[in-house]
Design a protein around this motif. Structure first.
Motif, mmCIF file in Angstrom:
data_model
loop_
_atom_site.group_PDB
_atom_site.id
_atom_site.type_symbol
_atom_site.label_atom_id
_atom_site.label_comp_id
_atom_site.label_asym_id
_atom_site.label_seq_id
_atom_site.Cartn_x
_atom_site.Cartn_y
_atom_site.Cartn_z
ATOM 1 N N GLU A 61 0.809 -1.211 0.000
ATOM 2 C CA GLU A 61 0.000 0.000 0.000
ATOM 3 C C GLU A 61 0.850 1.273 0.000
ATOM 4 O O GLU A 61 0.531 2.237 -0.677
ATOM 5 C CB GLU A 61 -0.909 0.026 1.240
ATOM 6 N N LEU A 62 1.913 1.247 0.791
ATOM 7 C CA LEU A 62 2.648 2.476 1.043
ATOM 8 C C LEU A 62 3.084 3.178 -0.230
ATOM 9 O O LEU A 62 2.888 4.374 -0.401
ATOM 10 C CB LEU A 62 3.846 2.181 1.944
ATOM 11 N N ALA A 63 3.681 2.431 -1.163
ATOM 12 C CA ALA A 63 4.205 3.049 -2.375
ATOM 13 C C ALA A 63 3.095 3.761 -3.148
ATOM 14 O O ALA A 63 3.305 4.848 -3.688
ATOM 15 C CB ALA A 63 4.871 2.009 -3.255
ATOM 16 N N LYS A 64 1.915 3.146 -3.187
ATOM 17 C CA LYS A 64 0.808 3.756 -3.938
ATOM 18 C C LYS A 64 0.360 5.052 -3.288
ATOM 19 O O LYS A 64 0.146 6.081 -3.938
ATOM 20 C CB LYS A 64 -0.369 2.781 -4.021
ATOM 21 N N VAL A 65 0.206 4.981 -1.968
ATOM 22 C CA VAL A 65 -0.198 6.181 -1.238
ATOM 23 C C VAL A 65 0.842 7.284 -1.421
ATOM 24 O O VAL A 65 0.500 8.452 -1.644
ATOM 25 C CB VAL A 65 -0.398 5.839 0.255
ATOM 26 N N VAL A 66 2.107 6.882 -1.340
ATOM 27 C CA VAL A 66 3.167 7.875 -1.479
ATOM 28 C C VAL A 66 3.137 8.498 -2.872
ATOM 29 O O VAL A 66 3.337 9.702 -3.025
ATOM 30 C CB VAL A 66 4.548 7.255 -1.189
ATOM 31 N N LEU A 67 2.844 7.693 -3.890
ATOM 32 C CA LEU A 67 2.787 8.248 -5.247
ATOM 33 C C LEU A 67 1.692 9.312 -5.353
ATOM 34 O O LEU A 67 1.915 10.408 -5.874
ATOM 35 C CB LEU A 67 2.535 7.148 -6.281
ATOM 36 N N LEU A 72 -5.328 9.343 -11.599
ATOM 37 C CA LEU A 72 -4.309 8.914 -12.548
ATOM 38 C C LEU A 72 -3.197 8.151 -11.838
ATOM 39 O O LEU A 72 -2.825 7.049 -12.246
ATOM 40 C CB LEU A 72 -3.733 10.151 -13.259
ATOM 41 N N PHE A 73 -2.701 8.731 -10.745
ATOM 42 C CA PHE A 73 -1.596 8.080 -10.045
ATOM 43 C C PHE A 73 -2.044 6.780 -9.393
ATOM 44 O O PHE A 73 -1.301 5.795 -9.370
ATOM 45 C CB PHE A 73 -0.994 9.027 -9.005
ATOM 46 N N LEU A 74 -3.257 6.777 -8.904
ATOM 47 C CA LEU A 74 -3.785 5.573 -8.278
ATOM 48 C C LEU A 74 -3.822 4.431 -9.290
ATOM 49 O O LEU A 74 -3.303 3.334 -9.049
ATOM 50 C CB LEU A 74 -5.197 5.834 -7.749
ATOM 51 N N ILE A 75 -4.425 4.701 -10.428
ATOM 52 C CA ILE A 75 -4.599 3.626 -11.406
ATOM 53 C C ILE A 75 -3.261 3.171 -11.968
ATOM 54 O O ILE A 75 -3.021 1.984 -12.155
ATOM 55 C CB ILE A 75 -5.582 4.087 -12.497
ATOM 56 N N ALA A 76 -2.363 4.148 -12.160
ATOM 57 C CA ALA A 76 -1.042 3.772 -12.653
ATOM 58 C C ALA A 76 -0.336 2.833 -11.687
ATOM 59 O O ALA A 76 0.245 1.817 -12.081
ATOM 60 C CB ALA A 76 -0.205 5.031 -12.892
ATOM 61 N N SER A 77 -0.402 3.151 -10.410
ATOM 62 C CA SER A 77 0.330 2.306 -9.465
ATOM 63 C C SER A 77 -0.377 0.970 -9.256
ATOM 64 O O SER A 77 0.270 -0.064 -9.077
ATOM 65 C CB SER A 77 0.523 3.036 -8.134
ATOM 66 N N GLU A 78 -1.711 0.980 -9.319
ATOM 67 C CA GLU A 78 -2.434 -0.281 -9.192
ATOM 68 C C GLU A 78 -2.206 -1.178 -10.400
ATOM 69 O O GLU A 78 -2.198 -2.413 -10.286
ATOM 70 C CB GLU A 78 -3.942 -0.017 -9.032
ATOM 71 N N ALA A 79 -2.010 -0.542 -11.533
ATOM 72 C CA ALA A 79 -1.806 -1.320 -12.755
ATOM 73 C C ALA A 79 -0.524 -2.126 -12.663
ATOM 74 O O ALA A 79 -0.417 -3.222 -13.204
ATOM 75 C CB ALA A 79 -1.758 -0.385 -13.955
ATOM 76 N N ILE A 80 0.458 -1.542 -11.975
ATOM 77 C CA ILE A 80 1.769 -2.188 -11.958
ATOM 78 C C ILE A 80 1.858 -3.273 -10.900
ATOM 79 O O ILE A 80 2.340 -4.379 -11.157
ATOM 80 C CB ILE A 80 2.865 -1.122 -11.760
ATOM 81 N N ALA A 81 1.402 -2.959 -9.704
ATOM 82 C CA ALA A 81 1.495 -3.976 -8.656
ATOM 83 C C ALA A 81 0.408 -3.770 -7.643
ATOM 84 O O ALA A 81 0.353 -2.723 -6.996
ATOM 85 C CB ALA A 81 2.860 -3.888 -7.960
ATOM 86 N N ALA A 82 -0.511 -4.712 -7.548
ATOM 87 C CA ALA A 82 -1.563 -4.628 -6.534
ATOM 88 C C ALA A 82 -2.264 -5.971 -6.438
ATOM 89 O O ALA A 82 -2.106 -6.844 -7.301
ATOM 90 C CB ALA A 82 -2.555 -3.533 -6.895
ATOM 91 N N GLN A 83 -3.051 -6.156 -5.371
ATOM 92 C CA GLN A 83 -3.867 -7.359 -5.221
ATOM 93 C C GLN A 83 -5.344 -7.025 -5.367
ATOM 94 O O GLN A 83 -6.187 -7.897 -5.453
ATOM 95 C CB GLN A 83 -3.658 -7.992 -3.838
ATOM 96 N N SER A 84 -5.652 -5.744 -5.312
ATOM 97 C CA SER A 84 -7.044 -5.317 -5.410
ATOM 98 C C SER A 84 -7.072 -3.871 -5.853
ATOM 99 O O SER A 84 -6.029 -3.231 -5.947
ATOM 100 C CB SER A 84 -7.741 -5.465 -4.059
ATOM 101 N N GLY A 85 -8.253 -3.384 -6.114
ATOM 102 C CA GLY A 85 -8.390 -1.990 -6.547
ATOM 103 C C GLY A 85 -8.998 -1.913 -7.927
ATOM 104 O O GLY A 85 -8.925 -2.862 -8.702
#
Ligand SMILES: Nc1ncnc2c1ncn2[C@@H]1O[C@H](COP(=O)(O)OP(=O)(O)O)[C@@H](O)[C@H]1O
Lengths: 300, 277
Positions: B143-149, B213-226
């Protein structure tokens, strides 16, 4: 009066005050003594430094040289001893009329005390709002008021703090002529009641002569023995200083001949770039006025 | 002269009905166009995936929205939405909070302004996506990296915005407040903060776009949900029947949040709306 006794007895006192911005001298050796309870009106060509003079009293600016004292104490940063009403921006847009007036009392009281006396504070605020004729508008926001009403609130907001001196920088400058005249009468009424000292900057000569008990002209159009040309780098001086009669107040005095003649004289002595009086010959006939010219100015 | 123009020209004054009609027209055309194209493609190839029919999309969404996923035991749409909102809320919330604090300090104190403003300008020019790999390396793929982005992407803009708003408060008003007996602290709390608050809401509103935009970009790369994760996951199966409703769902969320913030401004900060004209 002698400078010594003026210094001891005046309410507001300027001695040898200069103000420059960078190389540009704006105020040039200002000497001024003011008694308590006067309405001092300051006029002069635009850009001559009227607001600068006012900001020195306010403490918003410090003199480059010389000293400004209020009741014998050198003036510091802005505080509750001096109230201010500007042409604009005097009210807080996010507060209602009542809260605007209450701002001062609230700020100058610790939280607990404020809570204990909140009823009295409200009463006092309403007293002032009634004085300025706006009690029924207490819940409105500034943007819902007319220009004149806003300035009335601003005056109430300052008066509730009972400042020693009320500074006003073109307070009625943005109002239409009718409203403006009403505000002038209204201010005089308040002055009759409170007898506060008022320092009033305006570019409207009629307003200045009508309101003031004493009028000052600040002007850069004069000459002295420093020679001509740009090297003299002269700033504005007080070139005219006289007491004004204050009798029964009605705007009808504005049409009296003497009133018009005085305005003509002021226009010539302060506003005509070609009419250059020598610093020695300024028309400074108010009993409190004094002038300390330096040798290079006076040439003697 | 009577103004006859209803639509053409700069003097046009559409009536109420016409403006409703104009509002609906492009949407209706778009939907019609889609229906026709989808119908056409399905005639050619009944198992077409590119332009799924509305009924296909409805059944797919029925599954993900209202039935528990057998493997995870969760309502997929709900858990995706919550995961995404949590990230965006945390990231944007932190950016707003710190943005106000930093913007205030920059606007009020010349010393701090000189110390940090150039740095802020520098940071705000870095494209946040360019440092996304760095964030993953430093903060891990959780989670942290996405929030930080999201934070990094929106914080400089918000701070700048607040800073400019604080600077726009007239000097006269500050001086006036001092003549009313204010200390520096009460100046901040009673005069400056209440006036920048509506601007904060507005800037958060504006930053919702970049935040997504940043949320979807980071979720696209690495996530388990979203929501972003799901869209990119099902892309592999060309599952347009899921992607299109998901995108529409994101639009709905966006519009709702925007509407809430706007209403808040309208009802709580009428003086501010008035100033903006
Ligand atoms: N903060 C400042 N920095 C530089 N110049 C200033 C500043 N404030 C005022 N001045 C200059 O001082 C002169 C007097 O300004 P001001 O007192 O506002 O004039 P007035 O009120 O008589 O119109 C103007 O020429 C203006 O350009």
């Amino acid at each position: 009066m002698q400078t010594e006794s003026l210094r001891a007895n005046s309410f507001l006192f300027f001695e040898d005050v200069y103000k420059s911005y960078g190389a540009k001298v704006v105020l040039d050796d200002i000497d001024l003594a003011v008694a308590r309870g006067e309405i001092i009106t300051v006029v002069g060509p635009s850009g001559c430094g009227k607001s600068t003079l006012l900001r020195l009293v306010l403490g918003q600016e410090l003199p480059s040289r010389g000293q400004v004292t209020l009741e014998g104490k050198s003036v510091g940063l802005p505080d509750v001893t001096r109230g201010i009403v500007y042409q604009k921006y005097s009210l807080y847009p996010h507060l209602t009329v009542l809260d605007n007036v209450l701002m001062g009392p609230r700020l100058s009281m610790p939280l607990l005390k404020r809570w204990r006396v909140r009823g009295e504070l409200r009463e006092e605020a309403f007293t002032y709002l009634r004085k300025v004729g706006l009690a029924e508008h207490y819940r409105k926001y500034p943007h819902e008021l007319s220009g004149g009403m806003r300035q009335r609130v601003a005056i109430a907001q300052s008066l509730i703090m009972k400042p020693k001196i009320l500074l006003m920088d073109e307070p009625f400058g943005a109002l239409d002529p009718g409203t403006r005249e009403n505000m002038q009468l209204f201010l005089l009424e308040l002055w009759e009641e409170f007898k506060m000292t008022i320092f009033f900057v305006t570019h409207d000569l009629e307003e200045a002569v009508f309101l003031g008990t004493r009028i000052l002209i600040l002007s850069q159009y004069y000459t002295d023995d420093r020679g001509d040309g740009s090297h003299a780098n002269r700033g504005a001086k007080i070139v005219f200083d006289t007491a004004l009669p204050k009798e029964a107040q009605s705007t009808s005095v504005k049409s009296v001949a003497a009133f018009g003649a005085l305005i003509q004289q002021i226009r010539r002595e302060g506003f005509d770039p070609d009419y250059l009086q020598h610093a020695r010959d300024f028309n400074l006939n108010h009993p409190y006025s004094f002038q300390t010219l330096r040798r290079e100015e006076n040439g003697i | 002269m009577k103004n006859k123009a209803k639509f053409w020209g700069i003097h046009a004054a559409p009536s109420k009905w016409l403006s409703w009609f104009l509002f609906a027209l492009p949407f209706v055309l778009l939907i019609l166009g889609y229906l026709l194209a989808s119908e056409y493609r399905h005639r050619q190839n009944p198992s077409d995936k590119l332009l799924p029919s509305f009924s296909k999309m409805a059944t797919t969404m029925q599954h993900v929205a209202f039935e528990k996923n057998k493997r995870t035991g969760e309502y997929q749409l709900l858990s995706d939405t919550l995961a995404s909102l949590k990230r965006i809320g945390t990231g944007l919330g932190m950016a707003a909070l710190l943005g106000v604090i930093c913007g205030l300090n920059l606007g009020l104190f010349p010393g701090i302004r000189h110390l940090f403003l150039p740095l802020l300008t520098f940071v705000s020019i870095i494209p946040p996506l360019a440092i996304l790999p760095m964030l993953f390396i430093v903060f891990g793929v959780d989670e942290l990296a996405k929030v930080v982005l999201i934070f990094i992407g929106t914080f400089p803009v918000i701070t700048r915005d607040i800073y400019l708003t604080v600077k726009k408060i007239p000097r006269e008003q500050i001086v006036k407040t001092l003549t009313l007996g204010a200390s520096q602290i009460s100046l901040v709390y009673r005069v400056v903060l209440p006036q920048i608050f509506p601007r904060l809401i507005e800037t958060v509103r504006i930053n919702m776009g970049p935040a997504w935009l940043f949320l979807i970009a980071s979720e696209a790369i690495a996530a388990q949900s979203g929501l972003g994760y799901r869209i990119f996951l099902v892309r592999r199966y060309l599952a347009m029947d899921m992607i299109i409703p998901y995108v529409l769902w994101i639009v709905c969320i966006g519009i709702t949040v925007d509407w809430i913030l706007k209403s808040l401004l309208r009802y709580k900060f009428s003086w501010y709306m008035k100033q903006q004209g």
